[in-house]
Design an enzyme around this catalytic site. Structure first.
Site, PDB file in Angstrom:
ATOM      1  N   HIS A  45       0.869  -1.178   0.000  1.00 31.04           N
ATOM      2  CA  HIS A  45       0.000   0.000   0.000  1.00 31.04           C
ATOM      3  C   HIS A  45       0.902   1.222   0.000  1.00 31.04           C
ATOM      4  CE1 HIS A  45      -3.550   2.474   0.759  1.00 31.04           C
ATOM      5  NE2 HIS A  45      -2.694   3.222   1.447  1.00 31.04           N
ATOM      6  N   CYS A  46       0.728   2.095  -0.986  1.00 28.52           N
ATOM      7  CA  CYS A  46       1.594   3.272  -1.107  1.00 28.52           C
ATOM      8  C   CYS A  46       0.855   4.514  -0.603  1.00 28.52           C
ATOM      9  CB  CYS A  46       2.026   3.463  -2.561  1.00 28.52           C
ATOM     10  SG  CYS A  46       3.034   4.941  -2.786  1.00 28.52           S
ATOM     11  N   VAL A  47       1.390   5.128   0.463  1.00 32.16           N
ATOM     12  CA  VAL A  47       0.724   6.318   1.014  1.00 32.16           C
ATOM     13  C   VAL A  47       0.854   7.519   0.073  1.00 32.16           C
ATOM     14  CG1 VAL A  47       0.913   5.701   3.454  1.00 32.16           C
ATOM     15  CG2 VAL A  47       2.810   6.895   2.360  1.00 32.16           C
TER      16      VAL A  47
ATOM     17  N   ASN B 284      -1.898   7.012  -2.143  1.00 30.97           N
ATOM     18  CA  ASN B 284      -3.106   6.679  -1.379  1.00 30.97           C
ATOM     19  C   ASN B 284      -3.885   5.527  -2.010  1.00 30.97           C
ATOM     20  OD1 ASN B 284      -4.861   7.003   0.785  1.00 30.97           O
ATOM     21  ND2 ASN B 284      -6.190   8.403  -0.355  1.00 30.97           N
TER      22      ASN B 284
END
Ligand code: ZN
Ligand code: ZN
Length: 333
Positions: free
Chosen positions: A173-175, A178
């Site tokens: 999951h890439c912040v 998002n």
């Protein structure tokens, strides 16, 4: 501006970057908490950990906004100070406009990485997802169910606790975008990373070329200076850097930031390319290390050298990411 103030400002920016990277990783937060376990009161540890974990474990656009703010700040400084000065120094306009072209392409891939469904597994596409990959019975075992979605887990899938969904060929999951990176949007995420690295490195090169040109034209390298005892010294590199820092503080600050960004994004892009060419996901890469280490601990032979079953050769691995299965188009969101 005083040299010391600038230096402190510079250090502060670097520290902020490190803090943001730390905030992206639950593991690093836990490790930091362990280090300060005996120093910080337990109630404060509890509050901090809860705040950080809850921030990391729900979708929010903080990092997307930060990403955009940094991009606007970099290009504002480039357009405002560097572009005009480079034109005066007769740099070719093509080289000066190239960053805007890279920005346009990068923004396009960034947008698609943010909004594309990464490959959400639902009741309607579960049977198709189950047939895509075979179970290696090491990292991925058959008849395992996701406790949250109550769906059978296809091989190479994982439940994202931030987005609260199971994702096919889950990477991470890439912040910054998002969104999860999975079967359907890795093809946008990789070019996004590549163009971001190119853009940062190219802007750093252009900024360094401008500063070098200023040093050459001003004859700073050929000069000398007097110290407090009025002793004459030939110009040293640290004196030139200090002079540049005092004359162009924002530009030198920008160069430092761009060099750091190029190194960080460059290193990460290389890692993602390695995963692409060997047909692994970040999730699998971490799990495989764990499996090999666990096998080494108990002394079993079977899994001590892990073999990646999903690799199809360079071209096959490339095609799998950039031409993924299309059944998700009939997705049920
Ligand atoms: Zn799930
Ligand atoms: Zn996610």
């Amino acid at each position: 501006m005083d040299f010391l103030v600038l230096f402190l400002l510079y250090t502060l920016v670097l520290l902020l970057v490190v803090v943001f990277i730390c905030l992206c990783s639950d593991h690093i937060v836990d490790a930091v908490a362990q280090i300060f376990h005996n120093v910080v009161p337990s109630w404060l540890q509890h509050i901090t950990q809860n705040a950080v974990h809850s921030h990391c474990q729900s979708r929010n656009i903080t990092f997307v906004i930060l990403h955009l703010v940094l991009e606007v700040a970099v290009f504002a400084e480039y357009s405002w100070e560097i572009l005009g000065a480079c034109l005066e120094l007769e740099f070719h306009w093509f080289y000066l406009l190239l960053p805007y072209g890279l920005l346009t392409v990068n923004t396009g891939f960034f947008f698609f990485s943010c909004v594309t469904d990464p490959g959400t597994i639902t009741k309607s596409n579960l049977q198709q997802c189950l047939q895509v990959y075979s179970y290696d019975e090491v990292v991925f075992r058959r008849n395992q169910f996701c406790p949250t979605c109550s769906l059978e887990k296809p091989a190479r899938s994982k439940h994202c606790r931030v987005c609260n969904r199971c994702v096919q060929r889950f990477d991470h999951h890439c912040v910054w975008v998002n969104n999860c990176i999975g079967a359907l949007n890795t093809r946008y995420f990789l070019p996004y990373l590549g163009t971001l690295m190119l853009m940062a490195a190219y802007l750093a090169l252009l900024t360094a070329a401008f500063l070098l040109q200023v040093v050459v034209l001003s004859g700073l390298m050929l000069g000398s200076y007097q110290d407090a005892d009025r002793q004459e010294w030939a110009t040293a590199i640290n004196f030139i850097v200090q002079q540049l820092f005092l004359t162009f503080p924002r530009i030198v600050l920008l160069l430092g930031f761009l060099l750091l960004l190029s190194l960080l994004v460059g290193g990460y892009t290389c890692f993602m390319l390695y995963l692409l060419l060997t047909n692994q996901t970040t999730n699998e890469w971490f799990k495989q290390r764990y499996v090999v280490r666990a096998a080494g601990t108990v002394g079993t032979q079977r899994h001590s050298t892990f073999k990646n079953e999903y690799s199809k050769g360079l071209l096959g691995n490339f095609m799998e990411v950039f031409k993924p299965n299309v059944y998700f188009k009939e997705k049920e969101m």
